[in-house]
Scaffold this active site. Structure first.
Site, mmCIF file in Angstrom:
data_model
loop_
_atom_site.group_PDB
_atom_site.id
_atom_site.type_symbol
_atom_site.label_atom_id
_atom_site.label_comp_id
_atom_site.label_asym_id
_atom_site.label_seq_id
_atom_site.Cartn_x
_atom_site.Cartn_y
_atom_site.Cartn_z
ATOM 1 N N THR A 1 -10.882 -0.920 -18.210
ATOM 2 C CA THR A 1 -11.863 -1.526 -19.111
ATOM 3 C C THR A 1 -11.645 -3.036 -19.034
ATOM 4 O OG1 THR A 1 -10.360 -1.447 -21.006
ATOM 5 C CG2 THR A 1 -11.773 0.485 -20.651
ATOM 6 N N GLY B 1 0.775 -1.239 0.000
ATOM 7 C CA GLY B 1 0.000 0.000 0.000
ATOM 8 C C GLY B 1 0.806 1.289 0.000
ATOM 9 N N HIS C 1 -0.276 1.188 -13.386
ATOM 10 C CA HIS C 1 0.442 0.024 -13.906
ATOM 11 C C HIS C 1 1.911 0.401 -14.075
ATOM 12 C CE1 HIS C 1 1.072 -3.767 -15.960
ATOM 13 N NE2 HIS C 1 1.800 -3.100 -16.837
ATOM 14 N N ARG D 1 -5.785 -8.666 -8.589
ATOM 15 C CA ARG D 1 -6.766 -9.610 -9.129
ATOM 16 C C ARG D 1 -7.276 -9.092 -10.462
ATOM 17 N NH1 ARG D 1 -6.788 -14.481 -7.491
ATOM 18 N NH2 ARG D 1 -8.978 -14.811 -8.022
ATOM 19 N N ARG E 1 -14.907 -16.202 -9.468
ATOM 20 C CA ARG E 1 -14.677 -14.764 -9.626
ATOM 21 C C ARG E 1 -15.962 -13.969 -9.517
ATOM 22 N NH1 ARG E 1 -9.555 -13.184 -11.350
ATOM 23 N NH2 ARG E 1 -8.413 -14.912 -12.236
ATOM 24 N N ASN F 1 1.373 3.146 -2.615
ATOM 25 C CA ASN F 1 0.577 4.096 -3.418
ATOM 26 C C ASN F 1 -0.625 4.596 -2.627
ATOM 27 O OD1 ASN F 1 1.535 4.632 -6.299
ATOM 28 N ND2 ASN F 1 1.853 2.419 -6.104
ATOM 29 N N ASN G 1 -6.542 2.593 -12.655
ATOM 30 C CA ASN G 1 -5.480 1.677 -12.237
ATOM 31 C C ASN G 1 -4.126 2.334 -12.480
ATOM 32 O OD1 ASN G 1 -4.289 -0.856 -11.435
ATOM 33 N ND2 ASN G 1 -3.890 -1.293 -13.602
ATOM 34 N N LEU H 1 -10.147 -8.417 -12.992
ATOM 35 C CA LEU H 1 -11.571 -8.115 -12.806
ATOM 36 C C LEU H 1 -12.318 -8.397 -14.102
ATOM 37 C CD1 LEU H 1 -10.985 -4.844 -10.794
ATOM 38 C CD2 LEU H 1 -11.943 -6.985 -9.887
ATOM 39 N N LEU I 1 -7.309 -6.375 -20.049
ATOM 40 C CA LEU I 1 -6.331 -6.260 -18.959
ATOM 41 C C LEU I 1 -5.248 -5.232 -19.295
ATOM 42 C CD1 LEU I 1 -5.298 -7.374 -16.223
ATOM 43 C CD2 LEU I 1 -3.942 -8.996 -17.546
ATOM 44 N N ASP I 2 -5.118 -4.222 -18.448
ATOM 45 C CA ASP I 2 -4.124 -3.150 -18.627
ATOM 46 C C ASP I 2 -4.266 -2.482 -19.992
ATOM 47 O OD1 ASP I 2 -3.069 -3.774 -16.094
ATOM 48 O OD2 ASP I 2 -1.698 -5.247 -16.943
ATOM 49 N N SER J 1 2.027 4.126 -15.661
ATOM 50 C CA SER J 1 0.888 4.671 -16.400
ATOM 51 C C SER J 1 -0.369 4.642 -15.540
ATOM 52 C CB SER J 1 0.604 3.819 -17.648
ATOM 53 O OG SER J 1 1.725 3.746 -18.496
HETATM 54 C C1 GAR Z 1 2.993 -0.760 -7.683
HETATM 55 O O1 GAR Z 1 4.258 -0.731 -8.292
HETATM 56 C C2 GAR Z 1 1.901 -0.779 -8.739
HETATM 57 O O2 GAR Z 1 2.221 -0.022 -9.876
HETATM 58 C C3 GAR Z 1 1.844 -2.232 -9.078
HETATM 59 O O3 GAR Z 1 1.992 -2.899 -7.833
HETATM 60 C C4 GAR Z 1 2.764 -2.077 -6.964
HETATM 61 C C5 GAR Z 1 1.982 -1.900 -5.681
HETATM 62 O O4 GAR Z 1 2.778 -1.272 -4.707
HETATM 63 N N1 GAR Z 1 0.611 -2.589 -9.702
HETATM 64 C C6 GAR Z 1 0.471 -3.590 -10.565
HETATM 65 O O5 GAR Z 1 1.391 -4.314 -10.882
HETATM 66 C C7 GAR Z 1 -0.929 -3.765 -11.125
HETATM 67 N N2 GAR Z 1 -0.984 -4.883 -11.998
HETATM 68 P P1 GAR Z 1 2.092 -0.653 -3.404
HETATM 69 O O6 GAR Z 1 1.223 -1.720 -2.769
HETATM 70 O O7 GAR Z 1 3.248 -0.288 -2.522
HETATM 71 O O8 GAR Z 1 1.284 0.554 -3.834
#
Ligand code: GAR
Length: 210
Positions: free
Chosen positions: A141, A12, A109, A91, A65, A14, A107, A93, A144-145, A136
């Site tokens: 949508t 967490g 990425h 996950r 799911r 971010n 999201n 979606l 995926l990504d 990014s």
């Molecule tokens: C981040 O680097 C994020 O961009 C990535 O997971 C990490 C989460 O870090 N997300 C993905 O790969 C989505 N497919 P955090 O839990 O410290 O925010």
């Protein structure tokens, strides 16, 4: 203020940058709840420390799911958020869920989409000999990504980088990028329009580089 529900699966960091930006007023929003599909992750503690409801919804408790996503949507909608924020939510979606939140789910990425969808983005960027890499922000949508990207942060790939050093360089930028991108949506400056994005009412041709 725009209401956010943030979905996480892990540490967490971010989420923390979003909580901090809400607290200092640079992000015109409030986090109404944080939901993790993995119990006991550190991101839930960050939410509690900020006085935000922290919910666990373990996907392993559901037969499939569809039933997990129905329960997830029910929890999210209790908080009537303006935006659903995926922040390290790991996950996939399904289509119905993505359609339900179309135009109001974002999201982050860790690559310069459309390059390197999916996982292990940093390893793959190094292996491909990229000189630039980054993160990014896109509307979610069913692909995926694959949803419309409107903001990116770019970092150099340096000689001697491994996946960890590169990931750390990108993550530092993620923490700057995501609160700004969410703020644009929270203020209505960025909107999904069909398959494209409007920025201040004008079609956005290229993602904004921050
Ligand atoms: C981040 O680097 C994020 O961009 C990535 O997971 C990490 C989460 O870090 N997300 C993905 O790969 C989505 N497919 P955090 O839990 O410290 O925010």
């Amino acid at each position: 203020k725009a209401g956010l529900v943030v979905l996480i699966s892990g540490r967490g960091s971010n989420l923390q940058s979003i909580l901090d930006a809400c607290a200092d007023g640079s992000l015109a929003a409030e986090v109404r709840a944080v939901i993790s599909n993995r119990p006991g992750v550190y991101g839930l503690e960050r939410a509690r420390a900020a006085g935000v409801p922290a919910l666990e919804l373990d996907h392993r408790d559901f037969a499939d799911r569809a039933s997990f996503e129905a329960a997830l949507a029910e929890r999210i909608d209790r908080y009537a958020p303006d935006l659903v924020i995926l922040a390290g939510f790991m996950r996939i979606l399904e289509t119905g869920f993505c359609q339900h939140y179309r135009g109001r789910m974002l999201n982050i990425h860790p690559s310069l989409l459309p390059k390197f969808r999916g996982t292990h983005t940093h390893e793959r960027a190094i292996a491909a000999g990229e000189t630039e890499h980054g993160a990014s922000i896109h509307f979610v949508t069913p692909e995926l990504d694959g949803g419309p990207v409107f903001a990116q942060a770019v970092v150099p790939v340096l000689a001697g980088d491994d996946a960890d050093t590169l990931a750390a360089r990108v993550l530092e930028q993620e923490h700057r990028l995501y609160p700004q991108a969410i703020d644009w949506c929270a203020r209505g400056r960025v909107r999904l329009d069909g398959d494209g994005v409007l920025f201040d009412g004008e079609p956005l041709q290229q993602p904004r580089r921050l």
